[in-house]
Design a protein around this motif. Structure first.
Motif, PDB file in Angstrom:
ATOM      1  N   ASP A  77       0.609  -1.561  -0.215  1.00 22.20           N
ATOM      2  CA  ASP A  77      -0.419  -0.194   0.169  1.00 22.20           C
ATOM      3  C   ASP A  77       1.142   1.095  -0.002  1.00 22.20           C
ATOM      4  O   ASP A  77       0.282   2.024  -0.904  1.00 22.20           O
ATOM      5  N   GLU A  78       2.112   1.151   0.693  1.00 24.41           N
ATOM      6  CA  GLU A  78       2.430   2.884   1.074  1.00 24.41           C
ATOM      7  C   GLU A  78       4.096   2.875  -0.544  1.00 24.41           C
ATOM      8  O   GLU A  78       4.595   3.351  -0.088  1.00 24.41           O
ATOM      9  N   ALA A  79       3.679   1.602  -0.897  1.00 23.27           N
ATOM     10  CA  ALA A  79       4.540   1.918  -2.582  1.00 23.27           C
ATOM     11  C   ALA A  79       4.836   3.230  -3.284  1.00 23.27           C
ATOM     12  O   ALA A  79       3.402   3.218  -2.937  1.00 23.27           O
ATOM     13  N   PRO A  80       5.644   4.018  -3.568  1.00 20.40           N
ATOM     14  CA  PRO A  80       5.275   5.599  -4.124  1.00 20.40           C
ATOM     15  C   PRO A  80       4.720   5.400  -5.803  1.00 20.40           C
ATOM     16  O   PRO A  80       4.326   6.660  -5.795  1.00 20.40           O
ATOM     17  N   THR A  81       4.834   3.983  -6.234  1.00 17.72           N
ATOM     18  CA  THR A  81       4.399   4.298  -7.630  1.00 17.72           C
ATOM     19  C   THR A  81       3.880   3.164  -7.405  1.00 17.72           C
ATOM     20  O   THR A  81       3.675   1.923  -6.556  1.00 17.72           O
ATOM     21  N   GLY A  82       2.198   3.046  -8.689  1.00 23.48           N
ATOM     22  CA  GLY A  82       2.084   1.530  -9.115  1.00 23.48           C
ATOM     23  C   GLY A  82       2.807   0.316  -9.335  1.00 23.48           C
ATOM     24  O   GLY A  82       2.488  -0.667  -9.763  1.00 23.48           O
ATOM     25  N   VAL A  83       3.809   1.135 -10.214  1.00 24.49           N
ATOM     26  CA  VAL A  83       4.701  -0.299 -10.955  1.00 24.49           C
ATOM     27  C   VAL A  83       5.631  -0.321  -9.218  1.00 24.49           C
ATOM     28  O   VAL A  83       5.964  -2.133  -9.549  1.00 24.49           O
ATOM     29  N   ALA A  84       5.781   0.603  -8.726  1.00 21.10           N
ATOM     30  CA  ALA A  84       6.424  -0.165  -7.328  1.00 21.10           C
ATOM     31  C   ALA A  84       5.401  -1.346  -6.321  1.00 21.10           C
ATOM     32  O   ALA A  84       6.343  -2.522  -6.163  1.00 21.10           O
ATOM     33  N   ALA A  85       4.279  -0.756  -6.378  1.00 22.02           N
ATOM     34  CA  ALA A  85       3.049  -2.220  -5.799  1.00 22.02           C
ATOM     35  C   ALA A  85       3.991  -3.126  -6.983  1.00 22.02           C
ATOM     36  O   ALA A  85       3.037  -4.065  -6.259  1.00 22.02           O
ATOM     37  N   LEU A  86       3.064  -2.968  -8.091  1.00 22.04           N
ATOM     38  CA  LEU A  86       3.095  -4.333  -9.029  1.00 22.04           C
ATOM     39  C   LEU A  86       4.687  -5.213  -8.137  1.00 22.04           C
ATOM     40  O   LEU A  86       4.322  -6.648  -8.307  1.00 22.04           O
ATOM     41  N   GLN A  87       5.205  -4.625  -8.167  1.00 24.23           N
ATOM     42  CA  GLN A  87       6.900  -5.295  -7.664  1.00 24.23           C
ATOM     43  C   GLN A  87       6.645  -6.055  -6.382  1.00 24.23           C
ATOM     44  O   GLN A  87       6.780  -7.113  -5.957  1.00 24.23           O
ATOM     45  N   ALA A  88       5.720  -5.128  -5.879  1.00 26.28           N
ATOM     46  CA  ALA A  88       5.635  -5.430  -4.237  1.00 26.28           C
ATOM     47  C   ALA A  88       5.423  -6.614  -3.922  1.00 26.28           C
ATOM     48  O   ALA A  88       5.151  -7.569  -3.089  1.00 26.28           O
ATOM     49  N   GLU A 183      12.180 -11.718 -10.399  1.00 20.43           N
ATOM     50  CA  GLU A 183      12.816 -11.168 -11.968  1.00 20.43           C
ATOM     51  C   GLU A 183      11.468 -11.573 -12.691  1.00 20.43           C
ATOM     52  O   GLU A 183      11.468 -10.307 -13.641  1.00 20.43           O
ATOM     53  N   HIS A 184      11.599 -12.936 -13.372  1.00 16.53           N
ATOM     54  CA  HIS A 184      10.939 -13.250 -14.299  1.00 16.53           C
ATOM     55  C   HIS A 184       9.481 -12.554 -14.218  1.00 16.53           C
ATOM     56  O   HIS A 184       8.810 -12.512 -15.508  1.00 16.53           O
ATOM     57  N   VAL A 185       8.820 -13.320 -12.943  1.00 17.38           N
ATOM     58  CA  VAL A 185       6.840 -12.662 -13.313  1.00 17.38           C
ATOM     59  C   VAL A 185       7.088 -11.521 -12.865  1.00 17.38           C
ATOM     60  O   VAL A 185       6.134 -10.791 -13.848  1.00 17.38           O
ATOM     61  N   GLY A 186       7.923 -10.945 -11.989  1.00 17.12           N
ATOM     62  CA  GLY A 186       8.094  -9.573 -12.521  1.00 17.12           C
ATOM     63  C   GLY A 186       8.025  -8.405 -13.451  1.00 17.12           C
ATOM     64  O   GLY A 186       7.337  -7.547 -14.272  1.00 17.12           O
ATOM     65  N   GLU A 187       9.172  -9.223 -14.308  1.00 20.56           N
ATOM     66  CA  GLU A 187       9.704  -8.573 -15.980  1.00 20.56           C
ATOM     67  C   GLU A 187       8.259  -9.022 -16.731  1.00 20.56           C
ATOM     68  O   GLU A 187       7.816  -8.013 -17.640  1.00 20.56           O
ATOM     69  N   ALA A 188       7.783 -10.034 -16.492  1.00 19.03           N
ATOM     70  CA  ALA A 188       6.892 -10.671 -17.112  1.00 19.03           C
ATOM     71  C   ALA A 188       5.234  -9.881 -17.260  1.00 19.03           C
ATOM     72  O   ALA A 188       4.463  -9.554 -18.482  1.00 19.03           O
ATOM     73  N   LEU A 189       5.262  -8.969 -16.078  1.00 22.56           N
ATOM     74  CA  LEU A 189       3.513  -8.536 -15.811  1.00 22.56           C
ATOM     75  C   LEU A 189       4.040  -6.945 -16.717  1.00 22.56           C
ATOM     76  O   LEU A 189       3.186  -6.332 -16.616  1.00 22.56           O
ATOM     77  N   ARG A 190       5.704  -6.803 -15.903  1.00 26.42           N
ATOM     78  CA  ARG A 190       5.881  -5.139 -16.347  1.00 26.42           C
ATOM     79  C   ARG A 190       5.577  -4.852 -18.439  1.00 26.42           C
ATOM     80  O   ARG A 190       4.596  -4.228 -18.836  1.00 26.42           O
ATOM     81  N   ARG A 191       5.793  -6.082 -18.681  1.00 28.93           N
ATOM     82  CA  ARG A 191       5.679  -6.022 -20.270  1.00 28.93           C
ATOM     83  C   ARG A 191       4.610  -6.493 -20.575  1.00 28.93           C
ATOM     84  O   ARG A 191       3.879  -5.591 -21.228  1.00 28.93           O
ATOM     85  N   ALA A 192       3.689  -7.288 -19.929  1.00 26.52           N
ATOM     86  CA  ALA A 192       2.169  -7.222 -20.492  1.00 26.52           C
ATOM     87  C   ALA A 192       1.647  -5.972 -20.028  1.00 26.52           C
ATOM     88  O   ALA A 192       0.650  -6.059 -20.332  1.00 26.52           O
ATOM     89  N   LEU A 193       2.070  -4.953 -18.962  1.00 28.02           N
ATOM     90  CA  LEU A 193       0.724  -4.297 -18.458  1.00 28.02           C
ATOM     91  C   LEU A 193       1.152  -2.510 -18.536  1.00 28.02           C
ATOM     92  O   LEU A 193       0.443  -1.968 -19.052  1.00 28.02           O
ATOM     93  N   LEU A 194       2.834  -2.713 -18.927  1.00 35.67           N
ATOM     94  CA  LEU A 194       2.850  -0.742 -19.452  1.00 35.67           C
ATOM     95  C   LEU A 194       3.569  -0.815 -20.612  1.00 35.67           C
ATOM     96  O   LEU A 194       3.491  -0.758 -21.165  1.00 35.67           O
ATOM     97  N   ALA A 195       3.255   1.024 -20.406  1.00 38.08           N
ATOM     98  CA  ALA A 195       3.412   1.282 -21.463  1.00 38.08           C
ATOM     99  C   ALA A 195       4.356   1.535 -21.613  1.00 38.08           C
ATOM    100  O   ALA A 195       5.434   1.446 -20.828  1.00 38.08           O
TER     101      ALA A 195
END
Length: 195
Positions: A77-88, A183-195
């Motif tokens: 909840d306290e992650a500074p950005t949505g991307v940081a929350a995704l990795q959290a 590493e890999h699940v975080g990267e897969a989510l970033r590639r799938a979701l982020l601009a």
């Protein structure tokens, strides 16, 4: 053994005994076996837990407290950005799932025969989906979602990719380390979701 029933640590001993048996692969352990392993009477177990379902539900809460689920959710909840929350969220699964997995596997094996366990299972899934939706909404509000990806779809992808089943397939089934999973699940989510 019956004098153990009233002692303050009896409940804790029963939960720890059940957890140890599950970690050893004895997911189908009876309340009698758990009582024996805890060094208490069967009656003592029933004084603390009405049935196996009540014991499983208490065990999940016990492990959540041991693994500091509340602290992990606060960090998310306290992650500074949505991307940081995704990795959290990915990190939380990597950190908490090893301790929760034996109980989850035991619950999954019997939940369809027990209404209370099934409800607890569904509640947990619904809570994780709410968390995934919060992250997706945050990513959308920050303009971080890739164009054309609806927040509901993003939430479903997050929910699925951080599921216990996916963690089990990768870590238990394929032997991934926690670091490889992060590493890999975080990267897969970033590639799938982020601009």
């Amino acid at each position: 053994m019956s004098s153990e029933a009233g002692k303050p640590d009896t409940r804790h001993r029963i939960l720890e005994a059940a957890l140890e048996l599950m970690r050893r692969g004895a997911a189908g352990a009876s309340l009698v076996q758990i009582a024996r392993h805890a060094g208490v009477s069967r009656q003592a177990v029933y004084l603390h837990f009405a049935d196996r379902a009540a014991l499983f539900l208490a065990l999940v809460r016990h492990v959540d407290a041991q693994r500091d689920l509340a602290g992990a959710l606060k960090r998310l909840d306290e992650a500074p950005t949505g991307v940081a929350a995704l990795q959290a969220a990915v990190d939380m699964q990597a950190d908490l799932n090893p301790g929760l997995y034996p109980i989850a596997a035991a619950m999954d094996a019997v939940r369809r025969q027990d209404e209370a366990l099934e409800q607890a299972w569904q509640d947990r899934l619904a809570n994780r989906l709410r968390g995934a939706r919060a992250i997706a909404d945050r990513l959308a509000a920050e303009g971080a979602l890739r164009q054309g990806l609806a927040p509901d779809t993003a939430a479903d992808l997050i929910w699925t990719m951080i599921s216990l089943r996916m963690w089990e397939d990768l870590v238990v089934g394929r032997g991934w380390t926690a670091e490889r999973y992060r590493e890999h699940v975080g990267e897969a989510l970033r590639r799938a979701l982020l601009a």
